[in-house]
Write a protein that holds these residues in place. Structure first.
Motif, short mmCIF file in Angstrom:
data_model
loop_
_atom_site.label_atom_id
_atom_site.label_comp_id
_atom_site.label_asym_id
_atom_site.label_seq_id
_atom_site.Cartn_x
_atom_site.Cartn_y
_atom_site.Cartn_z
N PHE A 1 50.98 48.82 111.89
CA PHE A 1 51.28 47.73 112.83
C PHE A 1 52.76 47.71 113.18
O PHE A 1 53.13 47.52 114.36
N ALA A 2 53.63 47.92 112.19
CA ALA A 2 55.08 47.96 112.45
C ALA A 2 55.44 49.11 113.39
O ALA A 2 56.23 48.94 114.33
N ILE A 3 54.85 50.28 113.14
CA ILE A 3 55.11 51.44 114.01
C ILE A 3 54.59 51.18 115.42
O ILE A 3 55.26 51.51 116.41
N PHE A 4 53.42 50.56 115.51
CA PHE A 4 52.86 50.21 116.82
C PHE A 4 53.82 49.32 117.61
O PHE A 4 54.06 49.54 118.81
N LEU A 5 54.38 48.29 116.96
CA LEU A 5 55.29 47.38 117.65
C LEU A 5 56.53 48.12 118.17
O LEU A 5 57.02 47.83 119.25
N ALA A 6 57.04 49.06 117.37
CA ALA A 6 58.24 49.80 117.77
C ALA A 6 58.02 50.61 119.03
O ALA A 6 58.89 50.70 119.90
N PHE A 7 56.83 51.20 119.17
CA PHE A 7 56.55 52.07 120.32
C PHE A 7 55.84 51.34 121.45
O PHE A 7 55.61 51.93 122.51
N SER A 8 55.52 50.07 121.25
CA SER A 8 54.78 49.32 122.27
C SER A 8 55.74 48.71 123.30
O SER A 8 56.96 48.84 123.20
N LYS A 9 55.15 47.99 124.25
CA LYS A 9 55.95 47.30 125.26
C LYS A 9 56.78 46.17 124.68
O LYS A 9 57.67 45.64 125.34
N TYR A 10 56.47 45.79 123.42
CA TYR A 10 57.24 44.71 122.77
C TYR A 10 58.52 45.23 122.10
O TYR A 10 59.29 44.45 121.57
N GLY A 11 58.73 46.55 122.14
CA GLY A 11 59.87 47.13 121.43
C GLY A 11 61.22 46.63 121.91
O GLY A 11 62.19 46.58 121.14
N ASN A 12 61.32 46.24 123.19
CA ASN A 12 62.59 45.77 123.74
C ASN A 12 62.85 44.29 123.53
O ASN A 12 63.91 43.78 123.92
N VAL A 13 61.86 43.58 122.96
CA VAL A 13 62.05 42.15 122.71
C VAL A 13 63.14 41.98 121.65
O VAL A 13 63.14 42.64 120.61
N LYS A 14 64.07 41.08 121.93
CA LYS A 14 65.19 40.87 121.01
C LYS A 14 64.84 39.79 120.00
O LYS A 14 64.18 38.80 120.32
N LEU A 15 65.27 40.00 118.76
CA LEU A 15 65.08 39.00 117.70
C LEU A 15 66.20 37.97 117.83
O LEU A 15 67.15 37.93 117.05
N GLY A 16 66.07 37.16 118.84
CA GLY A 16 67.09 36.17 119.19
C GLY A 16 67.05 35.94 120.69
O GLY A 16 66.15 36.43 121.39
N LYS A 17 68.01 35.24 121.19
CA LYS A 17 68.10 35.04 122.64
C LYS A 17 68.57 36.34 123.29
O LYS A 17 69.13 37.22 122.63
N ASP A 18 68.37 36.45 124.60
CA ASP A 18 68.67 37.70 125.29
C ASP A 18 70.13 38.11 125.19
O ASP A 18 70.46 39.30 125.27
N ASP A 19 71.03 37.14 125.02
CA ASP A 19 72.46 37.47 124.95
C ASP A 19 73.00 37.47 123.52
O ASP A 19 74.20 37.61 123.31
N ASP A 20 72.14 37.35 122.51
CA ASP A 20 72.58 37.39 121.11
C ASP A 20 72.95 38.80 120.70
O ASP A 20 72.27 39.77 121.07
N GLU A 21 74.03 38.93 119.94
CA GLU A 21 74.46 40.21 119.39
C GLU A 21 74.29 40.21 117.87
O GLU A 21 74.30 39.14 117.25
N PRO A 22 74.15 41.39 117.23
CA PRO A 22 74.00 41.44 115.78
C PRO A 22 75.16 40.75 115.06
O PRO A 22 76.33 40.91 115.45
N GLU A 23 74.81 40.03 114.03
CA GLU A 23 75.80 39.25 113.29
C GLU A 23 76.60 40.11 112.32
O GLU A 23 77.76 39.82 112.00
N TYR A 24 75.98 41.20 111.83
CA TYR A 24 76.62 42.06 110.82
C TYR A 24 76.70 43.50 111.35
O TYR A 24 75.86 43.94 112.14
N SER A 25 77.68 44.24 110.88
CA SER A 25 77.81 45.64 111.25
C SER A 25 76.60 46.42 110.73
O SER A 25 75.89 45.97 109.81
N THR A 26 76.37 47.59 111.31
CA THR A 26 75.20 48.39 110.90
C THR A 26 75.28 48.77 109.43
O THR A 26 74.28 48.72 108.71
#
Length: 505
Positions: A58-83
């Motif tokens: 299911f996790a792999i499916f989400l990554a390759f699906s049309k939902y892959g570009n959905v951001k975990l946050g608002k559209d203008d949110d940036e990552p809080e921590y460095s990679t």
């Protein structure tokens, strides 16, 4: 304390009752929990295997699906921590002590008592590394990824509380605020407490084994392990006070640096070419045999079936028990990343690092057993004292005393970050999802976890720790299945809303 939810009082009461049970009737606790463990492993091993594989797919499916570009946050949110800090924190929380504890113990155990082949053979060596990769690779991180995705999506994009029950809004609606939601959160907290207690117990056992290795006058038993738990509890309380942005982040970065240093030490002080060849071969074997291992239970061979129940089923239950804790923590530090970026990061990087880790550490132990002086399996008392494996291997390498000290420091640091992260997560789950739970709540849960680890060690050592994981994970497995359904429904609703906005525009 106004923010504390009823889940806090229910969970703390159940945890204290369990601790009192173990303190005053350890033999009865060990007997009852072992009976439950055997029942669940034998009757529901198939259920754990299918659920873990379904979560990964299911996790792999989400990554390759049309939902892959959905951001975990608002559209203008940036990552809080460095990679680097992000990988460090999710890795320290997700594997931590266990990775060090089993780095040599598991491959050596599989090498001597493998499934499907004769022990102490080249085939057994290949099987040992392949199953070590399997137990610490894509499947556990797939379990973590699904629950973390669901939490981050509903918390940061939908502004829902950061609780497990909040994930179920698409399925349950406002019922998540009633008894059903409280039951879900209580099961998650209970699984977290005893999943983490298992790792804390493993850490205390291995630190004790390392200290005894350095100085035989230090006894290797429960009293010393209790002292270690108390000492480390004090240290992680200090880390708790400093908060996630300082204590956990700094310690996680230190963990990764120490782990890489220790791994580099093994690589260049051991049989370097052999280890790199072994990594390449074992990675290919893991990929080739992954589908077969994912669903293999061996119903026609009781001996192999017992092996799978004792190793694979235990691990799947352990990861499931850890998943509410690790998932919540990963979600908390993953704001601003897309689903595709998140899944690739959570699945690929830790899996490759873990494969390299087991190849270098486990490969060194196997090389010593096959081509060197041997003696590691005997030092482990033929599988009875697995905490000795790392230090028995270091005896065969140069600068073993320095490396042993670094190993003990690394285990202690992982111990602190695991406990620190868990108190933070349980604090969130028992305060209606507060991103920064009250200090007193985190301290209370830190003491409860330490007490649970001590009681489990008192009542049955490593076997009791493993039993607690399997028993506490079973009810949460059903919750994970429903999380997949609810997350998919939430993502479909997100797609519908986005489409309507585009049409209006």
């Amino acid at each position: 304390m106004k923010k504390i939810s009823p889940v806090f009082y229910i969970s703390i009461t159940l945890s204290i009752l369990f601790i009192l049970w173990g303190a005053f009737a350890p033999e009865n606790l060990e007997k009852v929990s072992s009976t439950l463990q055997n029942f669940l492993q034998v009757k529901f091993g198939w259920f754990y295997l299918i659920t873990a594989s379904a979560l990964l797919l299911f996790a792999i499916f989400l990554a390759f699906s049309k939902y892959g570009n959905v951001k975990l946050g608002k559209d203008d949110d940036e990552p809080e921590y460095s990679t680097f800090s992000w990988f460090s924190m999710l890795f320290s929380a997700g594997m931590g002590i266990g990775l060090v504890f089993w780095s040599i113990a598991e491959p050596i155990s599989h090498f001597n008592i493998p499934p499907f082949s004769e022990g102490n053979s080249p085939e057994a060596a290949e099987t040992a590394l392949r199953y070590s990769f399997f137990h610490w690779g894509l499947h556990p991180w797939g379990i973590y990824a699904v629950i973390a995705l669901a939490l981050a999506f509903f918390k940061f994009r939908k502004d829902a509380p950061g609780t497990i029950s909040a994930i179920f809004y698409p399925l349950l609606g406002d019922h998540i605020n009633g008894p059903i939601g409280r039951t879900i959160d209580t099961i998650a907290v209970f699984a977290t407490v005893f999943g983490v207690a298992t790792s804390l117990g493993l850490g205390a056992i291995q630190i004790n084994g390392g200290l005894h290795f350095l100085n035989e006058n230090i006894s290797n038993g429960f009293l010393t392990q209790l002292i270690i738990i108390i000492a480390v509890t004090i240290l992680f309380m200090i880390s708790v006070i400093s908060g996630i942005g300082r204590g956990i982040k700094w310690l996680s970065n230190i963990n990764i640096i120490l782990a890489i240093l220790l791994m580099v030490f093994f690589l260049f002080m051991g049989p370097t070419t052999f280890l790199l060849n072994l990594f390449t071969t074992s990675l290919g074997n893991y990929i080739e045999y992954l589908p077969r291992m994912s669903f293999r239970l061996s119903p026609f061979n009781n001996e192999n079936g017992d092996w799978i129940q004792g190793w694979t089923i235990f691990y799947w239950a352990w990861w499931i028990a850890w998943s509410p804790f690790v998932g919540t923590f990963i979600a908390r530090v993953s704001k601003g990343r897309t689903i595709r970026e998140f899944v690739f990061g959570v699945l690929a990087v830790p899996t490759l690092f873990g494969a390299l880790w087991f190849s270098i550490f486990g490969g060194t132990g196997i090389h010593i057993e096959m081509f060197g002086e041997g003696g590691i399996w005997e030092a482990m008392n033929f599988g009875e004292n697995t905490e000795i494996a790392l230090f028995a291997t270091l005896e065969h390498l140069p600068l073993s005393t320095i490396a042993t000290i670094i190993s003990i420091v690394l285990i202690g640091s992982f111990f602190i970050t695991s406990a620190d992260s868990a108190t933070f997560v349980i604090g969130m789950q028992t305060t209606n999802g507060m991103l920064n739970p009250p200090l007193r709540v985190k301290i209370i849960w830190g003491l409860v976890q330490a007490a649970a680890a001590a009681v489990l060690l008192w009542s049955g050592g490593l076997a009791a720790l493993q039993t607690a994981s399997i028993v506490s994970a079973f009810p949460f497995t059903f919750i994970l299945i429903l999380i997949m359904i609810s997350l998919h429904k939430g993502l479909k609703n997100e797609e519908i809303k986005t489409t309507r906005k585009k049409k209006v525009f």
